[in-house]
Design an enzyme around this catalytic site. Sequence first.
Site, PDB file in Angstrom:
ATOM      1  N   HIS A  14      43.455  29.079  39.168  1.00 21.88           N
ATOM      2  CA  HIS A  14      43.548  30.444  38.606  1.00 21.88           C
ATOM      3  C   HIS A  14      44.431  31.269  39.542  1.00 21.88           C
ATOM      4  O   HIS A  14      44.004  31.671  40.617  1.00 21.88           O
ATOM      5  CB  HIS A  14      42.150  31.086  38.498  1.00 21.88           C
ATOM      6  CG  HIS A  14      42.156  32.464  37.910  1.00 21.88           C
ATOM      7  ND1 HIS A  14      41.322  32.836  36.880  1.00 21.88           N
ATOM      8  CD2 HIS A  14      42.880  33.566  38.198  1.00 21.88           C
ATOM      9  CE1 HIS A  14      41.543  34.100  36.565  1.00 21.88           C
ATOM     10  NE2 HIS A  14      42.494  34.573  37.368  1.00 21.88           N
ATOM     11  N   HIS A  16      47.708  34.360  39.804  1.00 25.17           N
ATOM     12  CA  HIS A  16      48.642  35.345  39.246  1.00 25.17           C
ATOM     13  C   HIS A  16      49.934  35.309  40.053  1.00 25.17           C
ATOM     14  O   HIS A  16      49.912  35.582  41.254  1.00 25.17           O
ATOM     15  CB  HIS A  16      48.047  36.755  39.302  1.00 25.17           C
ATOM     16  CG  HIS A  16      46.794  36.894  38.505  1.00 25.17           C
ATOM     17  ND1 HIS A  16      46.783  37.265  37.175  1.00 25.17           N
ATOM     18  CD2 HIS A  16      45.495  36.668  38.833  1.00 25.17           C
ATOM     19  CE1 HIS A  16      45.534  37.274  36.733  1.00 25.17           C
ATOM     20  NE2 HIS A  16      44.731  36.919  37.715  1.00 25.17           N
ATOM     21  N   LYS A 100      43.932  31.400  27.772  1.00 24.27           N
ATOM     22  CA  LYS A 100      43.144  32.372  28.514  1.00 24.27           C
ATOM     23  C   LYS A 100      42.582  33.437  27.586  1.00 24.27           C
ATOM     24  O   LYS A 100      43.326  34.072  26.839  1.00 24.27           O
ATOM     25  CB  LYS A 100      44.035  33.037  29.583  1.00 24.27           C
ATOM     26  CG  LYS A 100      43.345  34.126  30.371  1.00 24.27           C
ATOM     27  CD  LYS A 100      42.303  33.577  31.321  1.00 24.27           C
ATOM     28  CE  LYS A 100      41.457  34.685  31.917  1.00 24.27           C
ATOM     29  NZ  LYS A 100      41.462  34.705  33.363  1.00 24.27           N
ATOM     30  N   HIS A 137      37.767  35.029  30.981  1.00 24.92           N
ATOM     31  CA  HIS A 137      37.401  36.164  31.841  1.00 24.92           C
ATOM     32  C   HIS A 137      36.083  36.701  31.286  1.00 24.92           C
ATOM     33  O   HIS A 137      36.073  37.386  30.266  1.00 24.92           O
ATOM     34  CB  HIS A 137      38.489  37.248  31.821  1.00 24.92           C
ATOM     35  CG  HIS A 137      38.172  38.394  32.739  1.00 24.92           C
ATOM     36  ND1 HIS A 137      38.872  38.645  33.901  1.00 24.92           N
ATOM     37  CD2 HIS A 137      37.188  39.328  32.694  1.00 24.92           C
ATOM     38  CE1 HIS A 137      38.337  39.685  34.521  1.00 24.92           C
ATOM     39  NE2 HIS A 137      37.318  40.130  33.802  1.00 24.92           N
ATOM     40  N   HIS A 175      36.514  32.743  37.831  1.00 25.63           N
ATOM     41  CA  HIS A 175      36.099  33.624  38.934  1.00 25.63           C
ATOM     42  C   HIS A 175      34.656  34.143  38.782  1.00 25.63           C
ATOM     43  O   HIS A 175      34.422  35.333  38.658  1.00 25.63           O
ATOM     44  CB  HIS A 175      37.070  34.792  39.134  1.00 25.63           C
ATOM     45  CG  HIS A 175      37.560  35.474  37.882  1.00 25.63           C
ATOM     46  ND1 HIS A 175      36.734  35.910  36.882  1.00 25.63           N
ATOM     47  CD2 HIS A 175      38.817  35.792  37.482  1.00 25.63           C
ATOM     48  CE1 HIS A 175      37.468  36.471  35.940  1.00 25.63           C
ATOM     49  NE2 HIS A 175      38.724  36.407  36.278  1.00 25.63           N
ATOM     50  N   ASP A 248      42.374  33.246  42.095  1.00 24.79           N
ATOM     51  CA  ASP A 248      42.602  34.550  41.466  1.00 24.79           C
ATOM     52  C   ASP A 248      43.414  35.448  42.389  1.00 24.79           C
ATOM     53  O   ASP A 248      43.238  36.670  42.379  1.00 24.79           O
ATOM     54  CB  ASP A 248      41.267  35.220  41.075  1.00 24.79           C
ATOM     55  CG  ASP A 248      41.472  36.390  40.121  1.00 24.79           C
ATOM     56  OD1 ASP A 248      42.562  36.509  39.543  1.00 24.79           O
ATOM     57  OD2 ASP A 248      40.525  37.194  39.977  1.00 24.79           O
TER      58      ASP A 248
HETATM   59  C1  NCD Z   1      43.762  40.360  38.056  1.00 24.73           C
HETATM   60  C2  NCD Z   1      45.188  40.900  38.025  1.00 24.73           C
HETATM   61  O1  NCD Z   1      45.536  41.741  38.864  1.00 24.73           O
HETATM   62  O2  NCD Z   1      45.990  40.461  37.189  1.00 24.73           O
HETATM   63  N1  NCD Z   1      42.955  41.251  38.847  1.00 24.73           N
HETATM   64  C3  NCD Z   1      41.786  40.939  39.441  1.00 24.73           C
HETATM   65  O3  NCD Z   1      41.140  41.839  39.989  1.00 24.73           O
HETATM   66  N2  NCD Z   1      41.333  39.717  39.471  1.00 24.73           N
HETATM   67  C4  NCD Z   1      43.263  40.202  36.668  1.00 24.73           C
HETATM   68  C5  NCD Z   1      42.030  39.346  36.569  1.00 24.73           C
HETATM   69  O4  NCD Z   1      42.069  38.146  36.815  1.00 24.73           O
HETATM   70  O5  NCD Z   1      40.976  39.897  36.232  1.00 24.73           O
HETATM   71 ZN    ZN Z   2      42.748  36.590  37.544  1.00 25.09          ZN
END
Ligand code: NCD
Ligand code: ZN
Length: 345
Positions: A14, A16, A100, A137, A175, A248
């Site tokens: 996971h 970003h 997702k 999520h 998460h 995450d």
């Molecule tokens: C994530 C993001 O910034 O894209 N933020 C987070 O707090 N984890 C989005 C997510 O995974 O919820």
């Molecule tokens: Zn995330």
Amino acid sequence: MSDSLTLRRPDDWHLHLRDGAMLRAVLPETARHFARAIIMPNLVPPVVTGAQASDYRDRILDALPAGMQFQPLMTLYLTEETDPDDLAAAHASGLVTSVKLYPAGATTNSASGVSDFDKVRPVLERMAEIGCPLCVHGEVVDADIDIFDREAVFIDRVLDPIRRATPGLRVVMEHITTKTAAAYVRAHEKDLGATITTHHLVINRNHILVGGIKPHYYCLPVAKREEHRLALRAAATSGDARFFLGTDSAPHTDAAKLQPCGCAGCFTATNTLSILAEVFEQDGALDRLEAFAALNGPAFYGLPPNEETITLTKGAPVSYPDHIATDEGPVTVFDPMMPLHWRVS
Ligand code: NCD
Ligand code: ZN
């Protein structure tokens, strides 16, 4: 206790990576240590179609510095308009690994997510048929539900009904932050896994709120009470194949975090492995770090573990940068508030 630990090269289930300048700055932080990652599709606009996922994968590979090896595992962002045929084709070609589900409004860039779960039923049924996992999520967004209860209520009201209505659908609870979620996973043998982040093994809600507000510890789902953090540590270090690493790691510039309405997300790509080694050592579970970070995830996704290995060595505390520079501004690296003795060599 040996001061060297060799494991299969880990993966991040996971992650970003964003796009543009941010992508170029954060990608090497992950690719330095990780072989593969499940890439979150919450760009603006989101990655909804196979064609968009293909373009995004090309941009990620273009941003990869020469000499680095990394395989992005792409996801599609589920909307109420998602076309099951497009999804099935993208999955069959190997382009897309999973889909997702964001409840609309649950987190950063989730406005196009799902409000009416009945509308996505045909897509979920198709996914069960073709064996495409759903990454969830797991938070309800109802205004009358306390933010610290959003995950537990989601399991009862949304997740469990979806799983019952869609036999064979493989689900990753992303998460997880509560003992309730860990127990739900443990209670279901089939078709269910969960990712756990690095930061949720380290912080509880006091770290966000006591002694002044700490925006860099604010993420979603928000960290809960200490008893929940301890339950997550027990799950992660248990060796149970249903639990695996999904950092995450969610970069936002300091300017976006440090303001009256700051963004949610902790950026942990840079120091995740050193933190995990410290945590697993504290819990007497170093021998299970490989399962959590490198074996359980591939097994859930039906992929082989990586052939290459990495070695962690223990010594004087390792220092990591406080932040990494990006052309959009600095991004603060998660501070685990403890010395880290394991470095990736
Ligand atoms: C994530 C993001 O910034 O894209 N933020 C987070 O707090 N984890 C989005 C997510 O995974 O919820
Ligand atoms: Zn995330």
